[in-house]
Write an enzyme that holds these catalytic residues in place. Structure first.
Site, mmCIF file in Angstrom:
data_model
loop_
_atom_site.group_PDB
_atom_site.id
_atom_site.type_symbol
_atom_site.label_atom_id
_atom_site.label_comp_id
_atom_site.label_asym_id
_atom_site.label_seq_id
_atom_site.Cartn_x
_atom_site.Cartn_y
_atom_site.Cartn_z
ATOM 1 N N GLU B 57 -31.546 -30.659 90.580
ATOM 2 C CA GLU B 57 -31.949 -30.923 89.190
ATOM 3 C C GLU B 57 -32.885 -29.859 88.650
ATOM 4 O O GLU B 57 -32.763 -29.428 87.504
ATOM 5 C CB GLU B 57 -32.606 -32.306 89.063
ATOM 6 C CG GLU B 57 -31.636 -33.475 89.117
ATOM 7 C CD GLU B 57 -31.341 -33.928 90.532
ATOM 8 O OE1 GLU B 57 -31.873 -33.318 91.485
ATOM 9 O OE2 GLU B 57 -30.583 -34.901 90.694
ATOM 10 N N HIS B 126 -34.699 -46.531 91.096
ATOM 11 C CA HIS B 126 -33.539 -46.335 90.231
ATOM 12 C C HIS B 126 -33.523 -47.276 89.031
ATOM 13 O O HIS B 126 -32.457 -47.544 88.475
ATOM 14 C CB HIS B 126 -32.240 -46.543 91.029
ATOM 15 C CG HIS B 126 -31.959 -45.466 92.024
ATOM 16 N ND1 HIS B 126 -32.585 -45.407 93.239
ATOM 17 C CD2 HIS B 126 -31.125 -44.401 91.988
ATOM 18 C CE1 HIS B 126 -32.149 -44.357 93.916
ATOM 19 N NE2 HIS B 126 -31.268 -43.726 93.179
#
Lengths: 358, 329
Positions: B57, B126
């Site tokens: 990322e 998450h």
């Protein structure tokens, strides 16, 4: 001087080339010496990292860049900007925080920039600009452009996660980019041996199926030769590379660091004996391309140029505080987008203080 | 059309409209997207326009920034907002700074698309709603649509904007259906910085963004059975924040509740409340009420997760409390 060096040194092919290279290195040296002096006079604020000792690494690698190429640098970027041809007065203006600075006084020492010369920044987060430089190379590849990216970094950046991600992406995507690690052997006060399990930094390239090599970073001919070759390969074959230029900073990490508690006097003296400017000047004189007088005249010219840059920067206006909010955004519609956020804004954030770029 | 399909159509049309637009992210190509937003686009546009990335990322957000600096318009997908934290340096230290730090000479026309939200037992790492971290940061723009039409219109606007835009999606919203304009021109564009009154009412102003707007609409329906008409405002943009629309409403209703899925402390509600208290001090019947997620890492077990989320019952209870304080109920 052996004749082989002359033959293999395109920088000594004629007096004009030799003079240009020497002048750029002397300019960086003198600019940085005067910068240090101006800093102690409190005309320069913030952090200030000097490139004294690293002139050959900068000039040798940047000299081969063409009008199609892009350059990224670390926060030790004064030498980078001067080597790419930025106006010394505008660079000094930025250090002085003046409106005439290369970034209008918004960036300072670590964030020099010269869009016209495709120098896209000095960057302040160690390793952070590597992925961004990869993106620039991606854009060149996307547009099937002829250009290539030269991305400078320090040895300290070698151990960031960004280094790994950037080199992997560059090799995976076959991008036109050369990473130049200017290994001055210390990240602040931490030696390469204290920071890197593999101290021959160029060998890291192998992990990315990338070409790596080390050259003497104080030998501008060696840097120029390697950089020219690797940039060409990256440009034509889309094979990125890692070029380690082994050098030494004669000063501390920044002007606030004398650089003496973590390095021995013997070590510093040994590297100063291999001064990159003296090496090249001696070589040029020995090869008969320049005379000692040429060098002396050049040094005097540079002294004057830097003095003029300081005078120009000192007399330049500071940025107008009415422009505090300028350029935070670039889109022309930003003012309208934010107009409905002015209601009940905290003191100091009122609309009348804003002056959006349009 | 679903929210997911609206996003896909916006991406497809912008890829068609501008050669500088390209998509980049993990699993967005052959895998068709972790949440299938990009399904079919790799086959249609190929690997150059729909670039698959490794799990890097920091690397590919940075690459998006660099490409944007040279004039491309990358639309970077972060699989879920939780993973953006490893690229935070790129977003906050780099993308947000470039325009001003370099004296206004370089723009970063980049969009980062990413879903947030909880409710599927995805647990602590998450299930977060982290948009306020970005809304806090000058140099970024943050939008968070709640309907397919806004998802479509705001994504197209964000791609055409010359600044870095964080485009917050929501996992539960992907299957939400709603109309979007038939026209593929500029008809459906939604401006950044404009809230939307999605339900009119005169008794209470409810302010929310993303999926919480849906929850507020349900609560508003319940309140209407008590004779209370709540106005529901979908902020749509968090930075810039459309304070005017909220203030205009609160001046009329005299009561304001802000709900969000993220944590309330230093959250959207904190900012809205500060603004409303300042602008509507004399109009308010009671202090602005806030509802947010329980201030804990999201637990796994379903009863615990439900208890941690600002679901309809919790929002309704807060609204009733506020109305009671004002002598309405």
């Amino acid at each position: 001087m052996s004749s082989s060096v002359e033959q293999h040194s395109p920088l000594l092919r004629d007096a004009a080339a030799a003079r240009r290279i020497l002048r750029q290195m002397v300019l960086i040296r003198r600019f940085e010496e005067r910068t240090e002096e101006q800093y102690t006079r409190a005309r320069i604020g913030g952090y200030c990292h000097l490139a004294i000792g690293e002139e050959a690494a900068n000039v040798g690698a940047i000299e081969p860049l063409t009008d199609a190429d892009y350059l990224f640098g670390s926060y030790r970027d004064h030498g980078t900007a001067l080597a790419v041809g930025s106006d010394p007065a505008a660079v000094m203006g930025e250090l002085f925080g003046k409106a005439t600075g290369v970034a209008g006084g918004y960036g300072g020492s670590m964030h020099l920039v010269d869009v016209e010369r495709r120098f896209l920044g000095g960057w302040g987060i160690v390793g952070g600009h590597l992925p961004i430089a990869v993106g620039a190379a991606l854009a060149l590849d996307y547009r099937e452009a002829d250009g290539v990216v030269l991305c400078q970094l320090g040895d300290g950046a070698m151990n960031t996660g960004a280094f790994h991600e950037a080199l992997n992406l560059a090799a995976l995507w076959k991008l036109p980019i050369v990473f130049q690690v200017i290994n001055n052997q210390y990240g602040m006060g931490t030696s390469v041996a204290m920071a890197s399990a593999e101290t021959e930094l160029w060998k890291r390239a192998a992990a990315y199926e990338m070409h790596g090599e080390r050259v003497d970073g104080n030998d501008v001919d060696a840097v120029y030769e390697a950089a020219s070759r690797l940039l060409q390969i990256a440009r034509e074959q889309r094979r990125p590379a890692l070029l380690e230029t082994l050098t030494y900073r004669f000063r501390g990490h920044s002007v606030a660091d004398a650089g003496k508690v973590y390095r021995t006097p013997e070590e510093i003296a040994a590297w100063k004996a291999r001064d990159p400017i003296e090496l090249f000047a001696a070589r040029a004189i020995e090869a008969g391309v320049l005379t000692a007088d040429d060098v002396a005249v050049l040094r005097r010219d540079v002294d004057t140029q830097v003095s003029d840059a300081i005078k120009e920067a000192a007399s330049a206006p500071s940025p107008d505080v009415a422009h505090l909010y300028d350029n935070v955004y670039g889109d022309a519609g930003t003012g309208e987008q934010f107009a409905r956020m002015d209601t009940a804004a905290p003191f100091g954030e009122r609309r009348e203080t804003r002056n959006w770029r349009t | 059309m679903t929210y997911r399909e609206a996003l896909r159509r916006a991406l497809d049309e912008e890829l068609e409209r501008d050669d500088n637009v390209f998509l980049m992210g993990e699993e967005i190509g052959r895998f068709e997207g972790s949440y299938k937003v990009t399904a079919g686009l790799w086959k249609k546009w190929g690997g150059k326009r729909v670039r698959e990335t490794p799990i890097s990322e920091e690397g590919f957000v940075g690459a998006g920034i660099g490409a944007a600096m040279l004039g491309l318009r990358p639309v970077v997908e972060i699989m879920t907002v939780n993973f953006i934290l490893v690229a935070m340096d790129m977003v906050v230290n780099h993308a947000a700074k470039i325009s001003q730090m370099f004296g206004g000479k370089i723009n970063v026309p980049m969009v980062i698309r990413t879903p947030g939200g909880a409710g599927a037992q995805l647990t602590a790492q998450h299930s977060q709603s982290l948009e306020v971290m970005f809304a806090h940061t000058p140099g970024l723009k943050v939008v968070a649509p709640s309907s397919p039409a806004d998802a479509y219109g705001l994504l197209k606007t964000a791609i055409r904007d010359d600044d870095p835009v964080l485009f917050m999606e929501n996992l539960i919203l992907y299957n939400q259906t709603g109309p979007i304009p038939d026209d593929d021109g500029d008809e459906g564009l939604v401006p950044i910085g404009r809230a939307n009154v999605v339900r009119p009412g005169d008794d209470l102003t409810m302010v929310a963004h993303s999926y919480t707007v849906r929850r507020c609409l349900t609560v508003a329906d319940r309140l209407s059975q008590l004779g209370v008409q709540a106005e529901v405002i979908d902020l749509r943009s968090l930075r810039p924040l459309d304070v005017d629309t909220v203030v205009d409403s609160v001046r009329r209703t005299g009561r304001c509740l802000v709900a969000e899925e993220g944590w309330s402390t230093f959250g959207v509600g904190a900012e809205v409340a500060a603004r409303v208290h300042r602008a509507c001090f004399d109009d308010l019947d009671a202090p602005v009420e806030r509802v947010g997620g329980a201030e804990v890492p999201m637990p796994y077990a379903k009863p615990l997760e439900m208890a941690a989320m600002p679901l309809e019952d919790k929002i309704e209870a807060a609204a009733r409390g506020l109305l009671r304080d004002c002598g309405v109920l």
